[in-house]
Design an enzyme around this catalytic site. Structure first.
Site, short mmCIF file in Angstrom:
data_model
loop_
_atom_site.label_atom_id
_atom_site.label_comp_id
_atom_site.label_asym_id
_atom_site.label_seq_id
_atom_site.Cartn_x
_atom_site.Cartn_y
_atom_site.Cartn_z
N GLY A 113 0.83 -1.20 0.00
CA GLY A 113 0.00 0.00 0.00
C GLY A 113 0.87 1.25 0.00
N GLY A 115 2.19 3.16 2.36
CA GLY A 115 3.34 3.21 3.26
C GLY A 115 4.52 2.42 2.69
CB THR A 136 -4.55 -1.11 0.77
OG1 THR A 136 -5.41 -0.67 1.84
CG2 THR A 136 -4.73 -0.13 -0.37
CG ASP A 138 -7.39 1.07 3.97
OD1 ASP A 138 -8.20 0.35 4.57
OD2 ASP A 138 -6.27 1.37 4.45
O1 F6P Z 1 -4.64 -0.17 5.78
C1 F6P Z 1 -5.36 -1.32 6.08
C2 F6P Z 1 -5.94 -1.24 7.46
O2 F6P Z 1 -6.67 -2.42 7.70
C3 F6P Z 1 -6.79 -0.01 7.75
O3 F6P Z 1 -8.07 -0.08 7.19
C4 F6P Z 1 -6.75 0.03 9.26
O4 F6P Z 1 -6.94 1.35 9.72
C5 F6P Z 1 -5.36 -0.45 9.56
O5 F6P Z 1 -4.90 -1.18 8.43
C6 F6P Z 1 -5.26 -1.35 10.76
O6 F6P Z 1 -3.93 -1.61 11.00
P1 F6P Z 1 -3.41 -2.78 11.96
O7 F6P Z 1 -3.47 -4.06 11.20
O8 F6P Z 1 -2.04 -2.36 12.27
O9 F6P Z 1 -4.34 -2.82 13.14
#
Ligand code: F6P
Length: 356
Positions: A113, A115, A136, A138
């Protein structure tokens, strides 16, 4: 060619479909070498390296398997590692560059994604040949209409909303579903449309409780004594702020707005409200057919680019066409819903309340 392959950032359904396509095309069809790098760039920070050659048998049966066979990480930027108790971050990027050379890689295909792609773009500046593939749930990567993983997340969220509709109706309740999506509302909007949500709250449109209550009241007038509200984790009240949760690690994650909305709606409408936070269920499990197809297209296109030496670019699906775009054009920022987004317009046209 010797092609490195890594998956970085949060996992999502469809990553294995991309890996499978790359290995089948580059290795089995064309006879090139594919080296899987484990846990994103972290695999090249370890000594010995966490890498393994990938062939047909390694990718057999993974097309519809969730997660990634290579592992992933959304912490540990090699340019800013925080070692042990040392409060000062340190730059270990040269270890990755050394590993790349030592392994004799001609390029790395980075599935990630925004990042991960931002980190990849820094490695391009250090001389690495890199091709990016967007993934992603998102769906917020700049330039890409669809990222691998998004359609499955929409499917999972849609099913949850449909399930909430019947229990909401039985109990005459307001059911609030909080979905992921970070600072963009694509998952909330698409799943809300797909499943007849009555209210959809997005990070792009700060909401007012007044407009939500109006919608709930209108429904009551029609003898519909229940409502289903989908809230993107990044949504916030007009004049208010996004809601975060602090992890024990010190990392802040979006989350919690659903509870805030449910409590307030209970208070304002007198209806019983309940909250469901869908969380990582949106990221796990079997990818839907669209994500498996998209993953396959992305993988094949990335191999073609590698063979032509078209590095420092990212494959995107844009306007139903696969295109290669520059890293600079995607690495700084994210794609939010535009004011004239056609899905947004359609939702409002059919009377969904967007909290305006
Ligand atoms: O970017 C994908 C995502 O699932 C976002 O929708 C969410 O805010 C974040 O990652 C959650 O991150 P983690 O897996 O670190 O809890």
């Amino acid at each position: 060619m010797k092609i490195g392959l890594s998956t970085g950032g949060g996992d999502c359904p469809g990553l294995n479909s991309v890996i499978r396509a790359i290995v089948r095309y580059a290795s089995a069809t064309l006879g090139h070498e594919v080296i899987g790098i484990e846990d994103s760039f972290n695999g090249l920070l370890e000594r010995p390296y966490k890498t393994r050659p990938l062939g047909l048998t390694d990718v057999s049966g993974i097309l519809n398997r969730g997660g990634t066979i290579l592992g992933t990480s959304n912490s540990g930027n090699p340019f800013k590692l925080k070692p042990g108790q040392d409060p000062k971050s340190c730059d270990k990027s040269q270890m990755v560059v050394d590993a790349y050379k030592d392994l004799g890689l001609d390029c790395i295909i980075v599935i990630g994604g925004d990042g991960t792609q931002r980190i990849a773009s820094q490695f391009i500046k250090l001389g690495l040949n890199i091709i990016g593939i967007p993934k992603t749930i998102d769906n917020d990567l700049l330039q890409a209409d669809f990222t691998t993983g998004f359609e499955t997340a929409v499917e999972v969220a849609s099913e949850a909303i449909i399930r909430l509709q019947s229990t909401a109706e039985s109990h005459a309740r307001i059911m609030v579903l909080e979905v992921m999506g970070r600072y963009a509302g694509h998952i909330a909007l698409h799943s809300g449309i797909a499943s007849g949500a009555h209210v959809i709250l997005l990070p792009e449109i700060p909401f007012s409780y007044e407009s939500i209550v109006k919608k709930v009241e209108e429904r009551r007038q029609l003898c519909h004594n229940y409502s289903v509200v989908v809230v993107a984790e990044g949504a916030f009240e007009k004049g208010g702020e996004q809601v975060f949760q602090m992890r024990p690690s010190g990392k802040k994650n979006l989350g919690g707005i659903g509870q805030v909305v449910a409590d307030k709606l209970s208070e304002l409408t007198g209806s019983d409200s309940r909250i469901t936070v869908l969380g990582h269920i949106q990221r796990g499990g079997e990818p839907c057919p669209r994500d498996r197809i998209l993953g396959t297209l992305y993988g094949v296109k990335a191999v073609d680019m590698a063979l032509k030496g078209e590095f420092s670019q990212v494959v995107v699906m844009h306007g139903h066409k696969l295109k290669a775009v520059s890293y600079q054009s995607i690495a700084n920022g994210y794609r939010e819903l535009e004011a004239n987004d056609m899905y947004l317009d359609a939702a409002e046209a059919i009377g969904v309340c967007m909290g305006r």
